[in-house]
Design a protein around this motif. Structure first.
Motif, short mmCIF file in Angstrom:
data_model
loop_
_atom_site.label_atom_id
_atom_site.label_comp_id
_atom_site.label_asym_id
_atom_site.label_seq_id
_atom_site.Cartn_x
_atom_site.Cartn_y
_atom_site.Cartn_z
N GLU A 161 62.73 184.54 75.51
CA GLU A 161 63.90 184.82 76.46
C GLU A 161 63.33 184.57 78.02
OE1 GLU A 161 64.44 189.06 75.81
OE2 GLU A 161 65.69 189.08 74.25
N LYS A 162 62.39 184.78 78.31
CA LYS A 162 61.89 184.24 79.68
C LYS A 162 61.88 182.91 79.55
CE LYS A 162 61.80 188.44 81.15
NZ LYS A 162 62.91 188.93 82.27
N THR A 163 61.40 182.17 78.40
CA THR A 163 61.28 180.82 78.67
C THR A 163 62.79 179.88 78.87
OG1 THR A 163 59.18 180.72 77.35
CG2 THR A 163 60.37 178.53 77.43
N LEU A 164 63.34 180.74 78.09
CA LEU A 164 64.91 180.40 78.18
C LEU A 164 65.53 180.48 79.55
CD1 LEU A 164 67.21 178.70 76.50
CD2 LEU A 164 68.05 181.12 75.84
N GLU A 165 65.13 181.62 80.03
CA GLU A 165 65.63 181.88 81.53
C GLU A 165 65.13 180.79 82.40
OE1 GLU A 165 64.87 185.96 82.60
OE2 GLU A 165 66.27 186.62 80.86
N LEU A 166 63.83 180.57 82.21
CA LEU A 166 63.05 179.72 83.08
C LEU A 166 63.57 178.19 82.99
CD1 LEU A 166 59.27 180.81 82.87
CD2 LEU A 166 60.89 180.88 84.80
N GLU A 167 63.97 177.97 81.61
CA GLU A 167 64.46 176.53 81.52
C GLU A 167 65.81 176.47 82.00
OE1 GLU A 167 64.64 176.23 77.31
OE2 GLU A 167 62.55 175.57 77.10
N LYS A 168 66.80 177.49 82.13
CA LYS A 168 68.07 177.44 82.68
C LYS A 168 67.87 177.50 84.10
CE LYS A 168 70.66 179.92 79.02
NZ LYS A 168 71.32 181.26 78.62
N LEU A 169 66.99 178.27 84.67
CA LEU A 169 66.86 178.25 86.15
C LEU A 169 66.25 177.01 86.70
CD1 LEU A 169 65.17 181.66 86.77
CD2 LEU A 169 67.44 181.14 87.44
N ASN A 170 65.53 176.20 85.81
CA ASN A 170 64.87 175.05 86.16
C ASN A 170 65.99 174.03 86.12
OD1 ASN A 170 62.59 172.94 86.99
ND2 ASN A 170 63.01 172.35 84.79
N LYS A 171 66.84 173.97 85.38
CA LYS A 171 68.05 173.04 85.07
C LYS A 171 68.84 173.24 86.20
CE LYS A 171 71.41 171.30 81.68
NZ LYS A 171 72.09 171.67 80.45
N LEU A 173 68.20 174.45 89.03
CA LEU A 173 67.51 174.08 90.29
C LEU A 173 67.50 172.53 90.47
CD1 LEU A 173 65.78 174.65 93.11
CD2 LEU A 173 63.65 174.65 91.27
N GLN A 174 67.28 171.98 89.20
CA GLN A 174 67.44 170.37 89.08
C GLN A 174 68.89 170.05 89.72
OE1 GLN A 174 64.66 168.68 88.73
NE2 GLN A 174 66.03 166.76 89.14
N LEU A 175 69.92 170.67 88.98
CA LEU A 175 71.17 170.23 89.49
C LEU A 175 71.57 170.51 90.91
CD1 LEU A 175 73.15 171.71 86.27
CD2 LEU A 175 72.60 169.27 86.95
N GLU A 176 70.82 171.62 91.60
CA GLU A 176 70.98 171.83 92.88
C GLU A 176 70.43 170.77 93.79
OE1 GLU A 176 69.51 175.88 93.29
OE2 GLU A 176 71.58 176.80 92.50
N ILE A 177 69.12 170.67 93.24
CA ILE A 177 68.53 169.27 94.12
C ILE A 177 69.09 168.03 94.29
CG2 ILE A 177 66.43 168.01 94.10
CD1 ILE A 177 64.85 170.50 93.12
N GLU A 178 69.72 167.74 92.65
CA GLU A 178 70.38 166.42 92.85
C GLU A 178 71.50 166.63 93.42
OE1 GLU A 178 71.22 165.85 88.50
OE2 GLU A 178 69.09 165.51 87.92
N GLU A 179 72.26 167.80 93.58
CA GLU A 179 73.43 167.85 94.20
C GLU A 179 73.03 167.75 95.91
OE1 GLU A 179 77.75 168.81 95.55
OE2 GLU A 179 76.50 167.65 93.60
N ARG A 180 72.16 168.43 96.32
CA ARG A 180 71.73 168.54 97.86
C ARG A 180 71.33 167.05 98.04
NH1 ARG A 180 65.55 170.15 98.81
NH2 ARG A 180 65.53 167.98 97.89
N ASP A 181 70.70 166.27 97.15
CA ASP A 181 70.43 164.67 97.63
C ASP A 181 71.65 164.05 97.63
OD1 ASP A 181 67.74 165.61 97.67
OD2 ASP A 181 67.35 164.77 95.43
N ARG A 182 72.69 164.36 96.69
CA ARG A 182 73.89 163.68 96.85
C ARG A 182 74.49 163.87 98.24
NH1 ARG A 182 79.08 163.89 96.07
NH2 ARG A 182 79.07 166.41 95.65
#
Length: 407
Positions: A161-171, A173-182
């Motif tokens: 469950e925690k791994t899944l949560e971390l994967e979701k948070l990481n995804k 975060l990655q989307l937020e980083i991409e959106e920020r860069d955009r």
């Protein structure tokens, strides 16, 4: 006979008695249950652990053939043992068993898990003389194993469950980083547009005044009979002066601070008002034009003339990117709290590495282009606090312009 003389006698009877005492002493000192049966299946020896496991009435039966009094199940399958399934019964038939796990119900009513082993006993001539059976109470061990397995399963589930949560948070975060860069990239582009617009606004008056003077003299000389043979040259120079003036006008459209007249408008009405002009140009260039407007979309506060220019610029770019016979589609719809204008062409697409460049002033892939058409679109979008997105493949390009509806 003195006390103890029986143990020191060398008679066969005393020797057998001594061996029996020794055997019982050894059996009772063992931490596991042990009992011995003769070839007739009768119980001949057993230690105290057997009674601890099975209860005081452990061997109320006379022999292994009366095992119906004992209740047990195979641990793996849950199937109840019958008389022939017991390790002791099988040992009398010459079969050895080791480490069989069974669940039993003792004579005092307790449920236990035991480890069961048995081996035949042979005489000097190889005949089965009896059997020895060894049992161990592993109830607590199994309970501990089950608890450990339960905790292991629980921990595994938590880790998953925690791994899944971390994967979701990481995804996320990655989307937020991409959106920020955009957004940062878009801000840089818009700042460039604004800078160009400010420069144009500051220089327009100073440039246009001498240009007007130069154009006036050119037109005067153009009508002079002395230069009649150079009329084409003067016409070209006047046209170029007009072209410079148009470019300056386009520069002014890049200014962030350009005054606009916003009012409550329906995007569909604006599209329909210029669709005849677009359709006429498409017929002349042998292209197809299609409308796909969602009815009853919300109103938005927009400058009608600016949005017309936005649409015409995007449509012109799309038409120029397509070969003859291809179709350009203008769509409108309301979704995710945004009024969306989508302009889709069937051209060859924009290369991935050029997507971020198209909003920059003066960037163009056309031989005679100024590189200001799309930057002007981005400036118009910025002045309307809207969003613009571009998605392109080898099958064509789509520009999405998203407006906030009026409250």
């Amino acid at each position: 006979m003195k006390k103890g003389s029986l143990l020191t006698s060398t008679s066969p009877t005393n020797d057998l008695l001594l061996e029996k005492i020794r055997l019982e002493t050894v059996l009772n000192s063992l931490p596991i249950g042990v009992f011995i049966i003769n070839k007739d299946g009768e119980f001949t020896h057993m230690n105290d652990i057997v009674y601890e496991i099975w209860g005081e009435n452990a061997f109320s039966a006379k022999n292994v053939y009366d095992y119906r009094k004992y209740i047990a199940w195979w641990e793996a399958s849950g199937k109840q043992l019958n008389e022939d399934d017991w390790a002791a019964s099988r040992a009398l038939k010459g079969e050895s068993s080791y480490g069989e796990i069974i669940k039993i119900q003792s004579f005092d009513g307790k449920l236990k898990t035991i480890l069961n082993s048995a081996s035949p006993i042979y005489d000097f001539e190889g005949r089965i003389e009896g059997a020895v059976v060894v049992i161990s109470d592993i109830t607590e061990i199994k309970r501990t194993e089950q608890e450990l397995q339960h905790h292991k399963n629980h921990l595994t589930k938590l880790v998953s469950e925690k791994t899944l949560e971390l994967e979701k948070l990481n995804k996320k975060l990655q989307l937020e980083i991409e959106e920020r860069d955009r957004l940062q990239s878009q801000i840089r582009h818009l700042d460039q547009l604004n800078l160009v617009g400010q420069m144009a606004a500051g220089l327009a008056h100073e440039i246009r005044n001498p240009m007007t003077t130069i154009k006036g003299f050119l037109q005067f000389l153009q009508n002079n009979k002395e230069f009649e043979n150079s009329k084409d040259i003067f016409n070209l120079m006047v046209d170029e002066m007009d072209r410079i003036n148009d470019i300056i006008s386009e520069f002014l459209n890049l200014s962030k601070n350009k005054r606009i007249n916003k009012k409550k408008c329906c995007l569909n009405d604006i599209v329909l008002s210029i669709s005849p002009l677009i359709e006429k140009n498409f017929i002349l260039s042998d292209h197809n034009f299609k409308l796909n407007l969602q009815p009853n979309i919300p109103f938005a506060f927009i400058d009608e003339n600016e949005i017309k220019q936005l649409i015409l610029n995007l449509v012109r770019n799309g038409r120029e990117a397509m070969s003859k016979g291809k179709t350009l589609t203008i769509s409108t719809y309301f979704t995710d709290d945004f009024i969306t204008l989508a302009i889709q062409d069937e051209g060859t697409g924009i290369k991935k590495e050029l997507i971020e460049e198209i909003s920059k002033p003066f960037f163009t892939t056309k031989p005679n282009g100024t590189g200001l058409g799309l930057p002007i679109c981005y400036s118009i979008v910025q002045r309307h606090n809207a969003k613009i997105e571009c998605k392109s493949t080898s099958a064509g390009t789509i520009f999405y312009v998203k407006f906030k509806p009026t409250s």
